[in-house]
Design a protein around this motif. Sequence first.
Motif, PDB file in Angstrom:
ATOM      1  N   GLN A 141       5.185  -2.778  -2.914  1.00 40.29           N
ATOM      2  CA  GLN A 141       5.305  -3.739  -4.138  1.00 40.29           C
ATOM      3  C   GLN A 141       4.038  -3.628  -4.624  1.00 40.29           C
ATOM      4  OE1 GLN A 141       8.018  -4.707  -5.620  1.00 40.29           O
ATOM      5  NE2 GLN A 141       9.197  -4.187  -3.822  1.00 40.29           N
ATOM      6  N   ARG A 144       3.930  -0.459  -6.753  1.00 41.59           N
ATOM      7  CA  ARG A 144       4.696  -0.606  -8.013  1.00 41.59           C
ATOM      8  C   ARG A 144       3.738  -1.520  -9.042  1.00 41.59           C
ATOM      9  NH1 ARG A 144      10.594  -2.080  -5.638  1.00 41.59           N
ATOM     10  NH2 ARG A 144      11.446  -0.019  -5.840  1.00 41.59           N
ATOM     11  N   ASP A 148       2.800  -0.746 -12.897  1.00 39.09           N
ATOM     12  CA  ASP A 148       3.332  -1.601 -13.913  1.00 39.09           C
ATOM     13  C   ASP A 148       2.004  -2.173 -14.728  1.00 39.09           C
ATOM     14  OD1 ASP A 148       5.878  -0.760 -13.474  1.00 39.09           O
ATOM     15  OD2 ASP A 148       6.393  -2.716 -12.028  1.00 39.09           O
ATOM     16  N   VAL A 188       4.645   6.275  -7.004  1.00 41.12           N
ATOM     17  CA  VAL A 188       5.654   5.364  -6.700  1.00 41.12           C
ATOM     18  C   VAL A 188       6.811   5.900  -6.179  1.00 41.12           C
ATOM     19  CG1 VAL A 188       7.277   3.706  -7.783  1.00 41.12           C
ATOM     20  CG2 VAL A 188       5.057   3.853  -8.741  1.00 41.12           C
ATOM     21  N   GLU A 192       8.407   4.617  -2.665  1.00 43.53           N
ATOM     22  CA  GLU A 192      10.026   4.423  -2.166  1.00 43.53           C
ATOM     23  C   GLU A 192      10.479   5.073  -1.163  1.00 43.53           C
ATOM     24  OE1 GLU A 192      10.695   2.769  -6.999  1.00 43.53           O
ATOM     25  OE2 GLU A 192      11.265   4.685  -6.236  1.00 43.53           O
TER      26      GLU A 192
END
Length: 204
Positions: A141, A144, A148, A188, A192
């Motif tokens: 997270q 991410r 973002d 990213v 993942e």
Amino acid sequence: MRRLLDMAEEKILNMLNDAAQLALKAVDLAIAVYKGEGKARDVRELASTIHQIHDEVVELAMEAIARFNPVATDLRLLRTAMEAAYDLYRIARYAYDVAETAEALGVKCPTERVEKTTQVVKEMTQKAVGMILRRDPAPLQEVRKLDDEVVDREYREALAAAIQNPTPCAVVETLALRFLERASDHAVYMAEKAHYLATGQAAP
């Protein structure tokens, strides 16, 4: 007693770590070219080296699958390593795009926004590779969020500014940030994959 498969996996992970270090170096060199220092061809050579490492990782992984009959956890590692090696190549290739564009346009106007974004992309890459090497899904997270809230935002703001005032520097800055934004996406993707490696489940 260590399995032959364990030794093969260790070699593959070491190669992945080598590719990560080269990708980080490629990003640094690209920003040097963006600032009017260095040559784009040096970045291209690093990207080519990482591509070769990717090919070697794939070859070793496929050989390990064929020879050692790996179980599910081993298969996840081999698959993750192959895909992450490609992501590292793409990061270096986008770094080359930054360098090539800056060199071709001949505009020397470094900006705080580009340098800040560069450092964030490097941080994301380091975190993502570390997640794979340690089989640790926890930083997902965070990676991410950096994508973002920093990289994507900086690109959008630069694009808006370039539309309003399309100076040569604004155009080059926007292009550089677009390439960095694509590189961050691959960081990213690696994070993942690390989640999948550690848990056996797709990242939420």
